[in-house]
Scaffold this motif. Structure first.
Motif, mmCIF file in Angstrom:
data_model
loop_
_atom_site.group_PDB
_atom_site.id
_atom_site.type_symbol
_atom_site.label_atom_id
_atom_site.label_comp_id
_atom_site.label_asym_id
_atom_site.label_seq_id
_atom_site.Cartn_x
_atom_site.Cartn_y
_atom_site.Cartn_z
ATOM 1 N N GLU A 365 0.833 -1.201 0.000
ATOM 2 C CA GLU A 365 0.000 0.000 0.000
ATOM 3 C C GLU A 365 0.868 1.251 0.000
ATOM 4 O OE1 GLU A 365 -2.585 -0.152 3.339
ATOM 5 O OE2 GLU A 365 -3.695 -1.904 2.633
ATOM 6 N N ARG A 367 2.402 4.675 1.250
ATOM 7 C CA ARG A 367 2.831 5.074 2.597
ATOM 8 C C ARG A 367 1.881 6.130 3.153
ATOM 9 N NH1 ARG A 367 7.512 4.265 5.221
ATOM 10 N NH2 ARG A 367 8.522 3.503 3.326
ATOM 11 N N LYS A 368 1.463 5.948 4.400
ATOM 12 C CA LYS A 368 0.573 6.902 5.048
ATOM 13 C C LYS A 368 1.348 8.163 5.435
ATOM 14 C CE LYS A 368 -3.031 4.137 5.086
ATOM 15 N NZ LYS A 368 -4.244 4.429 4.284
ATOM 16 N N GLN A 373 3.466 2.003 6.541
ATOM 17 C CA GLN A 373 3.225 1.371 5.247
ATOM 18 C C GLN A 373 2.914 -0.108 5.476
ATOM 19 O OE1 GLN A 373 6.411 1.722 2.400
ATOM 20 N NE2 GLN A 373 4.999 1.720 0.667
#
Length: 752
Positions: A365, A367-368, A373
């Motif tokens: 996904e 990276r926030k 991540q």
């Protein structure tokens, strides 16, 4: 040995020696504690803040903020700690001034302050907090009390507050055995209110002090007229500018004598209220290696393969239980937007394409924003269409047998409303009397599993329309269940609900990766022992050197909150208490997740009242000022014979333009010298050369209009006062900054 034998043979002498030694130890210990006070975190003008007091205030503030916001993050906790320190600084910096003025606060003043909070204020504050337009720090302590009363007690009035504080201990005692959670909540609210009351006097004193300053800042008629004229004067002029950038920096020779002279002229800009250090740091965040990521990817792919082979919810639950996913599988049906609210937007995207039984391919996904991540896969276990709203009527009773008999009676044709008339005692006790209502159930999950996390309203969702049943809910006061008989009469607004298994593995580094990164850093430091070598060779080895000039202990605390972990405390104790100029620290292991490596190098120690002229950060500022002055001298010398705008246009490197309709006050905000020259120059006249911030200006004033429309002396004086107050309490160079700079401040929080 002989001396020892002598003591053994003379017990009285032995006791005297031991007693003297103990006395000396006690005196030494007492002296140590009284002089060095190891538990003191800071001082302002001689007023001490001990570790115990500081932590108690931090705990009280965190409790208060948690009650108001329901939850606070680690970042907000760090802000609380800094806020407590800032308030301690301001309180004690102003203490002498407030004492001189004879300002005091009475108990009645505190009560009046609480009473002054209006419902309109509370509504505005609630909205501002909800939409992120305000923080708890922006709210007065009196307002915080009333917010707690409105939120938890339901009566945001002084009378309601007094009643709560009067009965709080009694309520705590009553709930202590029956409902400890409620007892603890009441205790926390009471403590938060007491803490707010202790802080309100300082709020009042601060407001009164500022009010007195405001009254002393009244503008006189002459200065008020000058300010009005400045804002009402509109000019049209031709301007020829020779920018300082037109002269190459390399052509200017700057000596140490030049810098020292400029330093003396501007020395007050470099005053410091506390000692500082010029620091260079290597601050590494350890992240997963490609090898780590591949291993995690393989683990998630194994879960994905297993999920593809199972079909029932029970089998999916077994697979998920054996996995290491951070999202627990609950075997429930929820609307799609629940995942958006839970920051699982990737699940929503997957549901747009997944069919029942389908599984998404394992993927990394994005990276926030917080740096997290994940590697994930999702399985759509099932989909149901269920109503978002149910029409129900309910009656709560204490006995299972009574609940069974009521269900039988409804099946026999009676209504809950009619039955409730026969049971006035439970109606009065629980407040349910068979009234028909519509209940929104969109966000109440439907479950195929027996789980404690499911809302009691789940049982409503399980009751088919047109039928009556009951479910049990715990009674925290008695410990016995309450049986809620429910008739579901109708439903509306059907929508799809999803049963999804969410597999999310965080991408984390292994111990091997951490050790390799630390080893590489230590090998680099072994080869590069000086600060100069570290700065020169760090980029080649993949490290970044962070420059932090004039770092105070307060700055260090901000970094401590940012970096986290115990190691960073040790790093800054070394920086301020042990390091000598030019020394480089060991590698400190830091980070709240033990994922940081920190190295500190101290290039300069600044312990005087002023940062020295040859300090790199000061020197760079002085060089910029001297450079501008020398360029200005050259340009002014080259245009000394320019007498009009036509000649100014012909100057080498000049930038010419016409400036129509600009107010004098606009110019004054960024070029006060220029504005002053324009104000003195008559229409049709030439200003000559003017030294500005970015270049030398030569101006022909074409027109100057002063509007006197709307001038009112009283209004102008009021506006002048506001302008002066804005300057006094502005965000930069305000009165508090000035006082703090002159205060005797010792910040030792970095030691704790």
């Amino acid at each position: 040995m002989a001396a020892l034998q002598t003591l053994r043979n003379k017990p009285a002498l032995l006791m005297t020696v031991i007693g003297g030694a103990l006395l000396l130890f006690i005196v030494t210990l007492t002296d140590f504690n009284s002089c060095s006070r190891p538990n003191v975190e800071g001082e302002v003008n001689g007023k001490e803040l001990t570790y115990e007091d500081y932590e108690a205030q931090v705990s009280s503030e965190e409790n208060l903020e948690t009650l108001i916001l329901d939850n606070i993050t680690e970042e907000q906790k760090s802000e609380v700690r800094q806020r407590i320190w800032t308030r301690f600084e301001e309180t004690n910096v102003l203490a002498k001034e407030i004492d001189k003025l004879g300002l005091t606060v009475t108990t009645e003043d505190v009560q009046n302050e609480i009473a002054s909070v209006t419902p309109q204020q509370l509504q505005q504050i609630a909205q501002a907090l909800q939409y992120g337009q305000a923080t708890v720090a922006n709210i007065s302590y009196a307002q915080r009390i009333m917010i707690l009363m409105a939120k938890y007690i339901g009566q945001a009035t002084v009378e309601g507050y007094k009643q709560f504080m009067k009965t709080a201990d009694q309520q705590i005692s009553q709930y202590q055995k029956q409902d400890p959670t409620t007892a603890e909540m009441i205790y926390n609210i009471k403590q938060a209110c007491l803490y707010c009351e202790s802080q309100i006097p300082q709020d009042i004193l601060m407001n009164r002090y500022m009010s007195l300053l405001a009254q002393g800042a009244l503008s006189n008629p002459i200065s008020a007229k000058m300010i009005f004229d400045e804002s009402s004067t509109t000019l049209n002029f031709d301007i020829a500018t020779v920018p300082y950038t037109s002269i190459n920096d390399t052509t200017i020779n700057i000596t140490d004598a030049d810098l020292k002279q400029k330093y003396e002229e501007t020395k007050e800009y470099f005053r410091q209220s506390v000692p500082t250090r010029d620091v260079k740091m290597i601050n590494i965040t350890v992240t997963a290696s490609p090898k780590d990521q591949s291993a995690i990817m393989a683990q998630v792919q194994a879960v994905e393969d297993t999920l593809r082979k199972v079909s029932t919810a029970e089998d999916v639950e077994n697979v998920m239980r054996a996995s290491k996913t951070e999202v627990t599988y609950m075997n429930v049906y929820v609307p799609k937007d629940i995942y958006t609210q839970s920051s699982l937007d990737e699940v929503v995207k997957a549901l747009d394409t997944l069919k029942v039984g389908g599984v998404t391919p394992t993927k990394v996904e994005a990276r926030k924003s917080g740096g997290e991540q994940y590697i994930s896969t999702y399985k759509l276990v099932d989909v149901k269409t269920t109503p978002d709203s149910l029409q129900i009527c309910q009656l709560a009773v204490d006995s299972k047998d009574l609940a069974d008999s009521i269900v039988a009676a409804v099946q026999g044709g009676k209504t809950l409303s009619a039955i409730s008339a026969e049971h006035a005692d439970v109606v009065q006790k629980y407040g349910l009397k068979g009234d028909t209502t519509w209940n929104a159930v969109r966000y109440y999950v439907e479950s195929n599993a027996d789980t404690s996390s499911v809302s009691p309203y789940t049982d409503i969702c399980q009751i088919p329309v047109g039928t009556t049943a009951y479910y049990a809910v715990p009674n925290n006061q008695t410990g016995q269940p309450i049986y809620v008989v429910t008739s579901v009469l109708d439903s509306s607004t059907p929508s799809e609900k999803y049963n999804v298994a969410v597999v999310k593995y965080p991408i984390q580094f292994t111990q091997e990766t951490y050790n390799n990164r630390k080893r590489a850093l230590m090998e680099f430091l072994a080869k590069n022992r000086t600060i100069a070598e570290i700065e020169e060779n760090a980029p080649k080895s993949g490290f970044t050197v962070i420059d932090r000039p004039n770092m105070s202990t307060s700055n260090a605390m901000e970094l401590r909150y940012d970096i986290g972990g115990e190691g960073v405390r040790d790093a800054f104790i070394w920086t301020f208490d042990e390091a000598k100029e030019g020394e480089v620290s060991q590698v400190y292991e830091c980070g709240t997740d033990n994922n940081r490596l920190l190295v500190v190098a101290v290039s300069k120690i600044n312990d005087g009242d002023y940062v020295a002229w040859d300090n790199p950060s000061v020197k760079s500022q002085l060089e910029a000022l001297v450079l501008r002055d020398k360029k200005a001298e050259q340009i002014l010398a080259s245009v000394k014979d320019v007498k009009d705008i036509e000649a100014a246009k012909k100057v080498k490197g000049v930038d010419f333009r016409n400036q129509p309709a600009v107010s004098l006050i606009q110019i004054a905000t960024y070029e006060p010298n220029f504005a002053g020259a324009l104000e003195r120059t008559e229409t049709g006249k030439f200003t000559g050369a003017i030294k500005g911030a970015t270049g030398i200006y030569m101006v022909q004033v074409n027109s100057k209009e002063v509007s006197t429309t709307g001038y009112n002396e009283a209004t102008a004086m009021l506006n002048g006062s506001r302008a002066l107050l804005s300057k006094i309490f502005g965000q930069t160079d305000n009165i508090f900054d000035t006082m703090i700079n002159k205060a005797d401040i010792v910040d030792k929080r970095y030691k704790f």
